[in-house]
Design an enzyme around this catalytic site. Structure first.
Site, PDB file in Angstrom:
ATOM      1  N   CYS A  37      -3.190  -7.771  -4.682  1.00  0.00           N
ATOM      2  CA  CYS A  37      -2.894  -8.724  -3.604  1.00  0.00           C
ATOM      3  C   CYS A  37      -4.191  -9.055  -2.896  1.00  0.00           C
ATOM      4  CB  CYS A  37      -1.885  -8.102  -2.648  1.00  0.00           C
ATOM      5  SG  CYS A  37      -1.657  -9.026  -1.116  1.00  0.00           S
TER       6      CYS A  37
ATOM      7  N   THR B   8      -4.966  -9.038   0.121  1.00  0.00           N
ATOM      8  CA  THR B   8      -5.358  -8.162   1.224  1.00  0.00           C
ATOM      9  C   THR B   8      -6.268  -7.034   0.727  1.00  0.00           C
ATOM     10  OG1 THR B   8      -3.200  -8.691   2.085  1.00  0.00           O
ATOM     11  CG2 THR B   8      -4.430  -7.022   3.260  1.00  0.00           C
TER      12      THR B   8
ATOM     13  N   HIS C 152      -1.632  -1.775  -2.605  1.00  0.00           N
ATOM     14  CA  HIS C 152      -0.412  -1.635  -1.793  1.00  0.00           C
ATOM     15  C   HIS C 152       0.756  -2.440  -2.354  1.00  0.00           C
ATOM     16  CE1 HIS C 152      -2.147  -5.399  -0.461  1.00  0.00           C
ATOM     17  NE2 HIS C 152      -0.938  -5.736  -0.051  1.00  0.00           N
ATOM     18  N   GLU C 153       0.663  -2.886  -3.622  1.00  0.00           N
ATOM     19  CA  GLU C 153       1.776  -3.654  -4.198  1.00  0.00           C
ATOM     20  C   GLU C 153       2.112  -2.963  -5.521  1.00  0.00           C
ATOM     21  OE1 GLU C 153       1.358  -8.002  -3.615  1.00  0.00           O
ATOM     22  OE2 GLU C 153       2.492  -8.294  -5.444  1.00  0.00           O
TER      23      GLU C 153
ATOM     24  N   CYS D  62      11.553   3.831   9.811  1.00  0.00           N
ATOM     25  CA  CYS D  62      11.863   5.230  10.118  1.00  0.00           C
ATOM     26  C   CYS D  62      13.345   5.442  10.410  1.00  0.00           C
ATOM     27  CB  CYS D  62      11.021   5.726  11.295  1.00  0.00           C
ATOM     28  SG  CYS D  62      11.594   5.141  12.902  1.00  0.00           S
TER      29      CYS D  62
ATOM     30  N   CYS E 158      13.830   4.809  17.706  1.00  0.00           N
ATOM     31  CA  CYS E 158      12.922   3.703  17.372  1.00  0.00           C
ATOM     32  C   CYS E 158      13.582   2.369  17.723  1.00  0.00           C
ATOM     33  CB  CYS E 158      12.545   3.738  15.894  1.00  0.00           C
ATOM     34  SG  CYS E 158      11.462   2.382  15.430  1.00  0.00           S
TER      35      CYS E 158
ATOM     36  N   CYS F 201       8.282  -1.392  12.407  1.00  0.00           N
ATOM     37  CA  CYS F 201       8.421  -0.001  12.837  1.00  0.00           C
ATOM     38  C   CYS F 201       7.035   0.577  13.118  1.00  0.00           C
ATOM     39  CB  CYS F 201       9.122   0.800  11.746  1.00  0.00           C
ATOM     40  SG  CYS F 201       9.090   2.574  12.025  1.00  0.00           S
TER      41      CYS F 201
ATOM     42  N   ARG G   2       2.102   3.869  12.577  1.00  0.00           N
ATOM     43  CA  ARG G   2       1.131   2.784  12.623  1.00  0.00           C
ATOM     44  C   ARG G   2      -0.298   3.274  12.900  1.00  0.00           C
ATOM     45  NH1 ARG G   2      -0.559  -0.912  16.878  1.00  0.00           N
ATOM     46  NH2 ARG G   2       0.274   0.721  18.193  1.00  0.00           N
TER      47      ARG G   2
ATOM     48  N   CYS H 267       4.914  -6.630  -1.765  1.00  0.00           N
ATOM     49  CA  CYS H 267       4.186  -7.407  -0.756  1.00  0.00           C
ATOM     50  C   CYS H 267       4.431  -8.905  -0.869  1.00  0.00           C
ATOM     51  CB  CYS H 267       2.691  -7.086  -0.800  1.00  0.00           C
ATOM     52  SG  CYS H 267       1.768  -7.967   0.467  1.00  0.00           S
TER      53      CYS H 267
ATOM     54  N   ARG I 110      -0.242 -13.341 -10.016  1.00  0.00           N
ATOM     55  CA  ARG I 110      -0.364 -11.906  -9.855  1.00  0.00           C
ATOM     56  C   ARG I 110      -0.898 -11.298 -11.154  1.00  0.00           C
ATOM     57  NH1 ARG I 110      -0.760 -12.260  -5.124  1.00  0.00           N
ATOM     58  NH2 ARG I 110       0.521 -11.249  -3.529  1.00  0.00           N
TER      59      ARG I 110
HETATM   60  P1  NAD Z   1      -3.512 -17.002  -3.204  1.00  0.00           P
HETATM   61  O1  NAD Z   1      -4.981 -17.004  -2.983  1.00  0.00           O
HETATM   62  O2  NAD Z   1      -2.992 -16.670  -4.546  1.00  0.00           O
HETATM   63  O3  NAD Z   1      -2.948 -18.404  -2.811  1.00  0.00           O
HETATM   64  C1  NAD Z   1      -3.527 -19.195  -1.814  1.00  0.00           C
HETATM   65  C2  NAD Z   1      -3.405 -20.652  -2.258  1.00  0.00           C
HETATM   66  O4  NAD Z   1      -3.830 -21.467  -1.193  1.00  0.00           O
HETATM   67  C3  NAD Z   1      -4.256 -20.984  -3.458  1.00  0.00           C
HETATM   68  O5  NAD Z   1      -3.464 -21.631  -4.432  1.00  0.00           O
HETATM   69  C4  NAD Z   1      -5.314 -21.903  -2.882  1.00  0.00           C
HETATM   70  O6  NAD Z   1      -5.740 -22.889  -3.818  1.00  0.00           O
HETATM   71  C5  NAD Z   1      -4.595 -22.519  -1.717  1.00  0.00           C
HETATM   72  N1  NAD Z   1      -5.471 -23.027  -0.657  1.00  0.00           N
HETATM   73  C6  NAD Z   1      -6.601 -22.474  -0.178  1.00  0.00           C
HETATM   74  N2  NAD Z   1      -7.102 -23.228   0.795  1.00  0.00           N
HETATM   75  C7  NAD Z   1      -6.287 -24.278   0.954  1.00  0.00           C
HETATM   76  C8  NAD Z   1      -6.274 -25.417   1.806  1.00  0.00           C
HETATM   77  N3  NAD Z   1      -7.243 -25.608   2.713  1.00  0.00           N
HETATM   78  N4  NAD Z   1      -5.273 -26.294   1.685  1.00  0.00           N
HETATM   79  C9  NAD Z   1      -4.301 -26.111   0.767  1.00  0.00           C
HETATM   80  N5  NAD Z   1      -4.270 -25.064  -0.066  1.00  0.00           N
HETATM   81  C10 NAD Z   1      -5.246 -24.167   0.026  1.00  0.00           C
HETATM   82  O7  NAD Z   1      -2.888 -16.011  -2.107  1.00  0.00           O
HETATM   83  P2  NAD Z   1      -1.443 -15.342  -1.976  1.00  0.00           P
HETATM   84  O8  NAD Z   1      -1.405 -14.039  -2.674  1.00  0.00           O
HETATM   85  O9  NAD Z   1      -0.401 -16.343  -2.282  1.00  0.00           O
HETATM   86  O10 NAD Z   1      -1.438 -15.002  -0.414  1.00  0.00           O
HETATM   87  C11 NAD Z   1      -1.466 -16.049   0.529  1.00  0.00           C
HETATM   88  C12 NAD Z   1      -1.825 -15.523   1.923  1.00  0.00           C
HETATM   89  O11 NAD Z   1      -0.770 -14.720   2.408  1.00  0.00           O
HETATM   90  C13 NAD Z   1      -3.067 -14.640   1.935  1.00  0.00           C
HETATM   91  O12 NAD Z   1      -3.796 -14.957   3.116  1.00  0.00           O
HETATM   92  C14 NAD Z   1      -2.511 -13.247   2.040  1.00  0.00           C
HETATM   93  O13 NAD Z   1      -3.426 -12.346   2.607  1.00  0.00           O
HETATM   94  C15 NAD Z   1      -1.319 -13.515   2.911  1.00  0.00           C
HETATM   95  N6  NAD Z   1      -0.260 -12.513   2.896  1.00  0.00           N
HETATM   96  C16 NAD Z   1       0.373 -12.270   4.078  1.00  0.00           C
HETATM   97  C17 NAD Z   1       1.408 -11.377   4.139  1.00  0.00           C
HETATM   98  C18 NAD Z   1       2.127 -11.139   5.417  1.00  0.00           C
HETATM   99  O14 NAD Z   1       2.860 -10.156   5.521  1.00  0.00           O
HETATM  100  N7  NAD Z   1       2.004 -11.992   6.396  1.00  0.00           N
HETATM  101  C19 NAD Z   1       1.803 -10.698   2.977  1.00  0.00           C
HETATM  102  C20 NAD Z   1       1.151 -10.986   1.765  1.00  0.00           C
HETATM  103  C21 NAD Z   1       0.132 -11.898   1.736  1.00  0.00           C
HETATM  104 ZN    ZN Z   2      11.142   2.713  13.149  1.00  0.00          ZN
END
Ligand code: NAD
Ligand code: ZN
Length: 750
Positions: free
Chosen positions: A408, A410, A430-431, A460, A465, A476, A480, A541, A743
């Protein structure tokens, strides 16, 4: 052979059935180079159906493809080993097949027909698209085989194939339609097309109805269901059938083995094998009394206890007007049986933990484990493969054997030094999908052998909680602070480098770039072990996050309009969830146009590349497309400018915009307050709002039930050969930077 000896069809009617007959004379075209050959490698992403590792060198040539009802009608030819000729068939591939393999209905055509008649007049596509099933239309016989007399009569030989394997010369050399339909064609389909292995059923019309019923009755465990339109149910009792059996098999007696009534009689009370057999029959069918005789089938079926539902329809004849009128019912009938067979097949898989594995775990429980891990020594440094010592789990902890890990962003974000709180050295990851090896004191909710997904957002469920108790959040906070500090809840690490004793930090409470890891019990979501762990890991994730953003955080409703910025795995999961929620319009936005094909397959109605609109803010483009903006928008890029665009393209008065992407450290979001004053709502989500331990197992169940296909996210599958976890993970990182990766799943243990 006399054309008039056995007139099964009046000439006027048969002409309507036979346009392709004319074309058959120049049918034998050599197969050209453009072939689809199945790959022998199960992990090759180019293999359309990874179920089929054993199948090699089955080639077929695409002759034409036409879009229909979101899917495609394709015509193929291939060199048939059964008939010794080139054979042509058509197939309808429904839109659902873009996501994961679908069940297959075989449709056998009647006398003088080719695959074209049914594809052009049978009316099956909409129903197949809706039901998510493939339909395969074989030709009715070999063509151009060169058998003496094969073109003399339209009711014998070319175009009049009978679904038997001829044993009498000269027919026995090529007229092997039974083998072709039951063995060769399914193998070809399963190897080359996204067809679910072992999930097939069969139907047919007229002579093809004879084929469908007899093939199903002879192979009741192979076909989930059988139905027919105006079938010849008792050919050995009617002149036409007698002649064909005498010609192909030497006697009418031998034909009893290909006669639905005789087969039922012979099996006796060993039937019923099928919950029901659906037969439709037009009462104005000119062959009803002489050749078809559905009452014969009803009588035998009653005797042996096989349920047969013959539906008689006034005013219908033997034509495709009749077939197309009832096709939808047949497709639904088959789809239902195929779905329950799929369920039964899944249930039959032995899910008890492997005793050998449990014995292996019993040996290591309570002791240190030495294993391979990919260690990140510092920001921007490549991961190195290290032997690490993984201490046994302490109270409230679980040690897991990590089977597969999906990379992922992150992980890379931290490795690249963008996470100001990143601690080194550490074990990222983490995935993952894992199996519990041993548990620490007090752990009751999982045991060795259980399959789990480590969840960086724990649950938890402690009475005190308030977060776990509230339906409003999944955040949760119980572990943390220690999770953020790279240690287990007691403040210490379970990882040490063997070479120099360096203590290594944990990461996000998971640290799954290691063959073994220790996680908190409250981070372990126990899942159905039928779900392969190299796919289950996706729910750890990105995919869960995208789904939850739509269903939990925004609660997108049917008919809503949606814009998704960034079509990586997270954005595509948003698209998939929005489609499932019934969103009316789904606009996908990405700089990389290569993402558009899969996005459209998953449900995007529009795709937009900002580069095509230089000088115009992308939010204006989307507002322009929708008048007032979209009901919901999602940032799946992590870019704060995009987050602003996503908010500002939300609908005046009520539009909601959800931040999913993780922004680089120090970045802030901005917009004019007026955007919020005029009714837009800005929100965000972590892990899609899912309460991990309760929700993740349910997502896995939905995926197993076929409702939530995830196979399409795995674009790269990598084995950590010889325990080289770091090498394989570095390879996955490289793939993820490549732009064509959703992925990359690394498997450590088989
Ligand atoms: P990824 O890099 O596979 O996909 C991102 C996509 O965005 C790509 O296809 C890229 O071409 C496109 N992109 C980049 N800049 C752009 C722009 N300016 N305009 C349009 N498109 C654009 O990433 P992913 O695995 O799909 O993850 C996406 C985001 O989600 C990451 O920032 C990741 O860290 C985050 N994320 C957040 C959580 C959460 O819990 N909030 C969980 C998982 C992932
Ligand atoms: Zn909890």
């Amino acid at each position: 052979m006399s054309r008039t000896a056995l007139t099964f069809l009046p000439r006027a009617l048969s002409a309507a059935f036979r346009p392709a007959r004319v074309a058959s004379n120049h049918h034998r075209v050599p197969l050209r180079a453009k072939t689809i050959a199945s790959s022998a490698s199960a992990s090759s992403p180019s293999n359309p159906n990874p179920n089929h590792e054993g199948v090699t060198s089955i080639a077929m040539e695409l002759k034409s493809a036409n879009k229909a009802h979101g899917g495609e009608v394709r015509k193929y030819t291939h060199a048939s080993s059964s008939t010794g000729t080139d054979m042509t068939f058509s197939v309808y591939v429904p839109p659902a097949a873009a996501l994961s393999p679908v069940p297959v209905i075989y449709y056998l055509s009647g006398l003088t027909c080719t695959d074209d008649n049914a594809t052009q007049k049978g009316g099956a596509f909409k129903a197949c698209a809706d039901a998510g099933v493939m339909m395969v239309f074989p030709d009715t016989s070999p063509r151009g085989a060169g058998v003496a007399g094969e073109d003399d009569a339209y009711d014998l030989g070319t175009g009049a194939g009978f679904y038997v394997d001829a044993t009498s010369a000269p027919w026995s050399a090529n007229y092997k339609m039974y083998s072709y339909v039951t063995k060769e064609l399914p193998a070809l389909i399963e190897a080359n097309l996204p067809a679910a292995r072992g999930l097939k059923s069969i139907t047919g019309h007229s002579m093809g109805g004879h084929g469908a019923l007899t093939i199903a009755f002879k192979n009741p465990t192979e076909y989930a269901a059988v139905s027919a339109f105006a079938p010849i149910v008792n050919p050995s009792a009617v002149p036409w059938g007698k002649k064909a059996f005498e010609t192909y098999l030497g006697s009418a007696e031998a034909g009893k083995d290909h006669d639905a009534c005789e087969l039922l009689k012979k099996r006796g009370a060993a039937f019923p094998e099928f919950a029901d057999v659906l037969v439709d029959q037009g009462l104005d069918d000119q062959f009803l009394t002489e050749q078809l005789k559905p009452e014969n089938l009803e009588a035998v079926a009653k005797e042996v206890g096989q349920k047969v539902s013959v539906r008689r329809h006034a005013g219908f004849d033997h034509s495709y007007f009749f077939i197309s009128s009832f096709m939808e019912d047949h497709v639904k009938f088959h789809a239902k049986a195929l779905a329950s067979k799929a369920q039964a097949m899944a249930d039959a898989v032995d899910v008890t933990a492997d005793p050998a594995l449990l014995a292996e775990f019993a040996k290591t429980a309570g002791k240190d484990i030495e294993c391979n891990a990919a260690v990140a020594w510092g920001p921007k440094q490549p991961l190195t493969n290290e032997v690490v010592i993984v201490a046994p789990p302490k109270a409230g902890e679980v040690r897991v054997k990590v089977i597969s890990n999906a990379l992922c962003h992150t992980d890379i974000y931290t490795l690249d030094g963008h996470d100001p709180e990143g601690l080194f050295p550490c074990i990222l990851g983490h995935e993952a999908g894992a199996i519990v090896e041993s548990v620490g004191p007090g752990v009751t909710s999982v045991k060795p052998g259980d399959h789990v997904i480590p969840c960086y957002t724990p649950q938890c469920n402690a009475p005190a909680c308030i977060f776990c108790a509230s339906p409003k959040t999944n955040l949760c906070p119980t572990i943390r602070s220690t999770q953020g500090a790279g240690v287990m809840p007691d403040g210490t690490s379970r990882f040490t480098a063997k070479k120099d004793g360096t203590v290594i930090n944990h990461f996000m409470g998971c640290s799954t770039f290691s063959e073994y890891s220790v996680i908190a019990e409250i981070s372990a979501a126990k899942i159905n072990p039928r779900m392969p762990l190299n796919k289950a890991c996706l729910f750890g994730c990105g995919v869960s996050t995208g789904l939850g953003a739509v269903w939990n955080t925004c609660k997108v409703e049917a008919g809503a309009s949606v814009a998704v910025f960034g079509l990586g795995a997270v954005g595509l999961a948003v698209v998939q969830a929005a489609k499932m929620a019934g969103a009316g319009r789904i606009i996908g936005v990405d700089l990389n146009e290569d993402k558009f094909a899969i996005a459209s397959r998953l449900g995007c109605t529009d795709v937009v590349c900002p580069n095509d609109h230089e000088g115009i803010p992308i939010q204006s483009v989307i507002v322009g497309m929708t008048k007032w903006g979209v009901d919901y928008s999602f940032d799946c890029t992590g870019n704060v400018e995009v987050m602003r665009s996503a908010l500002e393209c939300a609908h005046r008065g009520w539009g909601e915009s959800c931040v999913i992407g993780v922004a680089a450290s120090g970045k802030e979001i901005a917009t004019r307050p007026f955007q919020l004053v005029t009714g837009r709502v800005w929100k965000g989500t972590a892990f899609g709002g899912w309460k991990s331990r309760s929700a993740v197992p349910k997502l896995v169940e939905r995926s197993l039930a076929g409702e939530l296909p995830v196979d399409h996210y795995v674009t790269h599958a990598i084995d950590a050969k010889g325990g080289d976890v770091a090498g394989a993970t570095n390879e996955a990182i490289h793939a993820l930077h490549g732009g064509d990766c959703l992925r990359a799943v690394v498997t450590y243990h088989k």
